[in-house]
Design a protein around this motif. Structure first.
Motif: not given
Ligand code: GLY
Length: 356
Positions: A232, A234-243
């Motif tokens: 998170i 690196q990507d808090e809002k799930e536009s990439g890695l968080r997926k």
């Protein structure tokens, strides 16, 4: 034992993981909420078991029934009304004390009440300790779409006390193991600076986990949260890695919704989703036979069995199409593509029919 982890996003907060007495937890709460009026939103089971030891009888509390079907608009409104009746202002705080359902709904209420007030997560189930209490996803469900209404809204603090697990029933404990096992399949994507070799650790440490051995449980919670914090950050809002944290979740949400949130715990559904996508990845030669077999053995070791679904592919796909992970007419799955690595793949409806 006590461990403190730091989450550094726009908003910074601490996660304290401990096995200390509840009086220490009470002190953490008092210090963190000094000068704030507070409203506790609590699961009924937790209230019955812990109201006295946490000295909650004189507090403003709202007790909600347990279960995913309670994560609905009616209960959301109850929290908002209770906050208003209690006189909570923008400076005050909601404290979520319970499992993932309580954390998600209380967090959502906190994020919308007066355009957003503080909230603290005190997770009492294994699932909420290793996953949902951290990262700021808040939500309520619609009848035919899980987590459709929600926000990204980080808590002010997360206090994890593993003593709550002593009274957690076997099925709920196993549900938490579902999310922990998920982390074993995505460990290398998370890019956390140290590796526990979670896949192997869980394979070898099964007995200690089922015995709820405190050091093992603390270590696993700490490690899964470090993986999650790394993602998170690196990507808090799930536009990439968080997926990648959605491994198993496309099918899981469809199964939970199709069964009206009654048949599966979240972790059970996630593991069915992992079985499903592992099989597909193996058939497509994206993973080796040896990794496929080891993965199956690991899931089986933790008491999970692959199921025949009693829903048709069409029923499940119609739910998947409404999921917020779907876009441009495509359904997204997170797919194992190597040992401890996954990637996002978008499928047409026809492709998904062929996966069953
Ligand atoms: N539970 C998955 C996430 O927080 O992104």
């Amino acid at each position: 034992m006590r461990q403190t982890l730091k989450v550094q996003l726009d908003k910074e907060y601490n996660i304290i993981i401990s096995d200390e007495k509840f009086s220490v937890l009470k002190d953490f709460i008092d210090i963190e909420t000094k000068g704030q009026k507070r409203l506790f939103v609590i699961s009924k089971k937790v209230y019955k078991l812990y109201a006295e030891s946490l000295n909650l009888n004189n507090e403003n509390t709202l007790v909600l029934n347990d279960g995913e079907k309670e994560k609905n608009f009616k209960n959301y409104l109850k929290i908002i009304e209770k906050a208003e009746e209690t006189g909570l202002t923008r400076k005050d705080v909601i404290i979520a004390l319970g499992g993932g359902v309580i954390g998600d709904i209380a967090g959502f209420a906190a994020s919308t009440y007066m355009r957003g007030i503080d909230y603290i997560q005190i997770p009492t189930t294994l699932l909420s300790m290793v996953d949902s209490s951290v990262g700021g996803k808040t939500a309520i469900d619609l009848k035919d779409a899980k987590n459709l209404i929600g926000t990204f809204y980080q808590p002010k603090a997360v206090f994890i006390n593993i003593n709550f697990l002593k009274t957690l029933d076997k099925r709920q404990f196993q549900s938490g193991l579902g999310e922990i096992l998920k982390y074993a399949f995505i460990e290398d994507n998370c890019m956390y600076k140290h590796s526990l070799f979670l896949f192997e650790y869980l394979t070898l440490g099964c007995e200690k986990v089922f015995d709820k051995e405190p050091l093992t449980i603390m270590r696993i919670i700490e490690y899964c949260l470090n993986l999650k914090i790394s993602v998170i950050s690196q990507d808090e809002k799930e536009s990439g890695l968080r997926k990648i944290l959605n491994l198993g979740h496309t099918l899981a949400h469809a199964l939970e919704t199709a069964s009206k949130y009654k048949k599966y715990t979240h972790g059970e559904a996630v593991i069915q989703g992992i079985f499903f996508i592992l099989k597909w990845a193996y058939k497509q030669e994206m993973i080796t036979y040896s990794y496929f077999r080891l993965s199956h053995e690991l899931l089986t070791k933790y008491g999970f069995k692959e199921e025949e679904f009693k829903y048709t592919p069409e029923e499940l796909i119609s739910i998947m199409k409404k999921d917020k992970k779907a876009a441009d007419g495509k359904i997204t799955f997170i797919v194992p593509c190597d040992k401890k690595r996954v990637k996002e793949v978008k499928f047409t409806e026809d492709d998904v029919v062929k996966m069953f």
